[in-house]
Structure formats: C-alpha cells, structure tokens
Design an enzyme around this catalytic site. Structure first.
Site, PDB file in Angstrom:
ATOM      1  NE  ARG A 194      -5.089   7.616  13.627  1.00 23.47           N
ATOM      2  CZ  ARG A 194      -4.632   6.411  13.949  1.00 23.47           C
ATOM      3  NH1 ARG A 194      -5.429   5.355  13.918  1.00 23.47           N
ATOM      4  NH2 ARG A 194      -3.368   6.247  14.261  1.00 23.47           N
ATOM      5  NE  ARG A 223      -2.478   0.728   3.734  1.00 23.02           N
ATOM      6  CZ  ARG A 223      -3.284   0.754   4.794  1.00 23.02           C
ATOM      7  NH1 ARG A 223      -4.550   1.119   4.644  1.00 23.02           N
ATOM      8  NH2 ARG A 223      -2.849   0.403   5.985  1.00 23.02           N
ATOM      9  CD  GLU A 269     -10.163  -1.480  13.064  1.00 24.39           C
ATOM     10  OE1 GLU A 269      -9.110  -2.078  13.382  1.00 24.39           O
ATOM     11  OE2 GLU A 269     -10.459  -1.201  11.895  1.00 24.39           O
TER      12      GLU A 269
HETATM   13  C1  3EB Z   1      -5.011   1.599  14.108  1.00 21.34           C
HETATM   14  O1  3EB Z   1      -5.501   2.627  14.556  1.00 21.34           O
HETATM   15  C2  3EB Z   1      -5.885   0.388  14.160  1.00 21.34           C
HETATM   16  O2  3EB Z   1      -4.456  -0.238   8.047  1.00 21.34           O
HETATM   17  O3  3EB Z   1      -6.062   0.729   6.961  1.00 21.34           O
HETATM   18  C3  3EB Z   1      -7.502   1.155  11.712  1.00 21.34           C
HETATM   19  C4  3EB Z   1      -7.949   1.721  10.528  1.00 21.34           C
HETATM   20  C5  3EB Z   1      -6.419   0.299  11.689  1.00 21.34           C
HETATM   21  C6  3EB Z   1      -7.311   1.447   9.321  1.00 21.34           C
HETATM   22  C7  3EB Z   1      -5.539   0.334   8.012  1.00 21.34           C
HETATM   23  C8  3EB Z   1      -5.779   0.033  10.473  1.00 21.34           C
HETATM   24  C9  3EB Z   1      -6.233   0.599   9.301  1.00 21.34           C
HETATM   25  O4  3EB Z   1      -3.857   1.513  13.675  1.00 21.34           O
HETATM   26  C10 3EB Z   1      -5.905  -0.362  12.925  1.00 21.34           C
END
Ligand code: 3EB
Length: 330
Positions: A215, A148, A319
């Site tokens: 986020r 990615r 999650e």
């Molecule tokens: C984190 O906060 C938890 O790899 O696309 C959350 C959202 C998480 C997206 C991603 C990973 C991903 O790291 C994991």
C-alpha cells in the site's frame, strides 16, 4: 530549508536543498495527454508520451530525477533506464499482441534482472490497455496479475510477498502496456493498511492470482502511496456513489498516513514535494470532486494531476495516489 519543489513533481535523488533549474537534473518523465504512446529520447533524460487524457493539473509527471554527473542512460530488455550508483528508474512501452500475461511477466523479469542482488523496487506504475475488457473470458487486469505474480514467485520464491513495491494499475487508451518503476539500493519499508486486506491476499474471486503490491513504500528520500480506492477489506464499497467512494478513499489515505506515523493525511499534505495523481473513470465527475480534493487533500493546480482512465476494478470510479519527500526524522 526544505527540498526544492516544482510543479512537475517532487525532487528525488540528491536534490540540492535549493532551487535548481530543470537542466541540472536528468529525469524520467511521463507526458500525459499526448498522441500515441512513444519513446522519448531526450538528451537530458527519458520522457515518454502517453495518450491518457489530462483533466487538470500538470501534464508531465517526473517520477525520478538524478544528478547528471553519475547518471547513465541504458536499455535493458523492454526498459529504457536511468541508472545512478544507488538509484534506478525505468520505463517500458510494450505493444500487446494478445498476450498481456506474457508482457507483464517479461517486464517484471526485466525489472528483477536490472535490480540484481542488492537493489529493490520502490514504486511501479502500470498502464494496461482495455484493463476492464475480457480476453478469453478473463478480465485483462486479472490476466496482467497472473503474469506479475508468476514473475514474483519465480524470482523471490517464498519471499515474494515481502518484496512487493507500492504500485498503481489503471487503463491505457491505446494498445500499449506501459510500466514504469523507481528502485534503488536502500531497503525500503513497505506498508499495509490495517483496514484493507493486503492486495497479495485478496481472495480468488478477484482473479486467479492476487495483485502484487504494497500500500505504500518508504525509501530513499521519498514516500510513495499506492493507488488508493474505495475498498474495505477486499470489497469495493459504494459502487456508483462518487462522494462515498471519495470518503472511503480518504479514510484509507488517513490510515496510511497514520501507519507512516503522521497524525492524519492533512499532515502529509504539508510535506515538501507533496504531489497527487487522481484517476477518474468519468470526466463528468471532475467538477463534483474538485472541492473535496481541495479541502480534504489540499489539491491545487500545481500539485495534482487528474487523469481520465479506467480503474482496475470495473466498479471503482476513482483512485488516488501520492508521493512526497520523506521527512528527515523518518
Ligand atoms: C486496490 O486497492 C485498487 O494492481 O498494482 C491499486 C494500486 C489497485 C495498485 C495494482 C491496484 C494496483 O486493489 C486497485
């Protein structure tokens, strides 16, 4: 008057401000709990079945809906796509032949080619087979992250980190890598959580290349909250303690709500189209968690899908992600 809402997910594009029958839109949907990953070829849109077990709530998630008039279906690379003049949504279901890095790289290259010069990815969902297993000594999630990030760097160069969409990455119960996205021609606002290290700056202890996502994203008619978990800074906290993991996840959701300009997550729950997806590593946690989901997140049978999946970090049990309509004032 508020935009139409139904139990399958928020309306997205050009949603008329009244109730409309499902036939009036073409949507890209994922149907969970189904047998084996398969490509749906519905007349009305695209529906892909994904064998992720549903623990509660609607089994079908509509990630994008478009008015049919100007909406075209096409295939590009690994993706089946719905294209509207200024919106795009797609899904790829890729068998893994031992090379997850190559698949994740190729899917992102296909995505960037689809976006062209003037479109942006808003939100991406990933379902990664055996996400916590090792291949050649490296965890599959970390292998996926290498491909990615390489795709972002190759395509955007020094601007890569400013182009990362909201995302989630969880397990998939068969051997297909699935990636779905929503994109469009509005420049999104990507947000970070002040209590968490940006994922694209996680230290190398979490893998040779950091995860490539923001986020949250504000774009078009929607706000997308990425998969959110019990991480402070870059560290998982409260391993093995479900309720404390939920507390920290809720703190992180509250931080994001405030970064967006809401008083708290409670104000978010009142937005039209408010919809949650909860990923649980252990089905036994469902009944313990349910009262907390209801009280703190206003989860209900109609607005929350709870799935049984692995989570991208082996020490996380939970999650939570969300999407909802963007308020007119934003
Ligand atoms: C984190 O906060 C938890 O790899 O696309 C959350 C959202 C998480 C997206 C991603 C990973 C991903 O790291 C994991």
């Amino acid at each position: 008057m508020v935009p139409a809402v139904d139990s399958l997910g928020p309306p997205m594009v050009n949603a008329p401000r009244m109730n409309v029958a499902a036939e009036a839109t073409r949507s890209l949907a994922i149907r969970f709990g189904a047998g084996r990953a398969s490509n749906g070829q519905g007349e009305e849109g695209i529906e892909v079945a994904l064998p992720v077990p549903v623990l509660a709530g609607p089994a079908t998630e509509r990630i994008a809906s478009m008015t049919p008039g100007q909406c075209k279906r096409l295939e590009h690379g690994r993706f089946q796509v719905l294209r509207h003049p200024d919106r795009l949504a797609g899904i790829a279901v890729c068998p893994i032949d031992g090379d997850l890095e190559a698949q994740s790289y190729a899917c992102y290259r296909d995505l960037f080619a689809l976006l062209g010069e003037d479109q942006h990815a808003y939100r991406v969902w990933h379902y990664v087979p055996q996400i916590n297993e090792l291949s050649g000594g490296l965890e599959n999630y970390r292998i996926f992250n290498i491909g990615r990030r390489r795709a972002f760097d190759d395509h955007f160069g020094a601007l890569a980190e400013s182009q990362m969409p909201a995302a989630s990455a969880v397990g998939a119960p068969d051997n297909r890598f699935v990636m779905a996205f929503v994109a469009g021609s509005e420049t999104p606002r990507y947000l970070e959580n002040p209590h968490q290290t940006p994922a694209y700056h996680y230290p190398q202890s979490y893998g040779p290349k950091s995860p490539s996502f923001a986020r949250a994203a504000v774009a078009d008619s929607m706000i997308y909250i990425s998969g959110t978990a019990s991480i402070r800074g870059h560290e998982t906290v409260h391993q093995g303690d479900l309720h404390s993991q939920f507390d920290v996840t809720l703190e992180n959701l509250n931080q994001l709500a405030q970064a967006l300009g809401f008083a708290s997550w409670i104000a978010v729950t009142e937005q039209p189209g408010y919809n949650l997806k909860v990923y649980l590593r252990h089905p036994r946690d469902l009944e313990r968690l349910r009262p907390r989901l209801e009280e703190a997140l206003h989860a209900e049978e109609g607005n929350t899908t709870i799935l049984h999946t692995e989570i991208c970090r082996a020490d996380l049990d939970l999650e939570i992600e969300a999407m909802f309509s963007r308020p007119a004032s934003f």
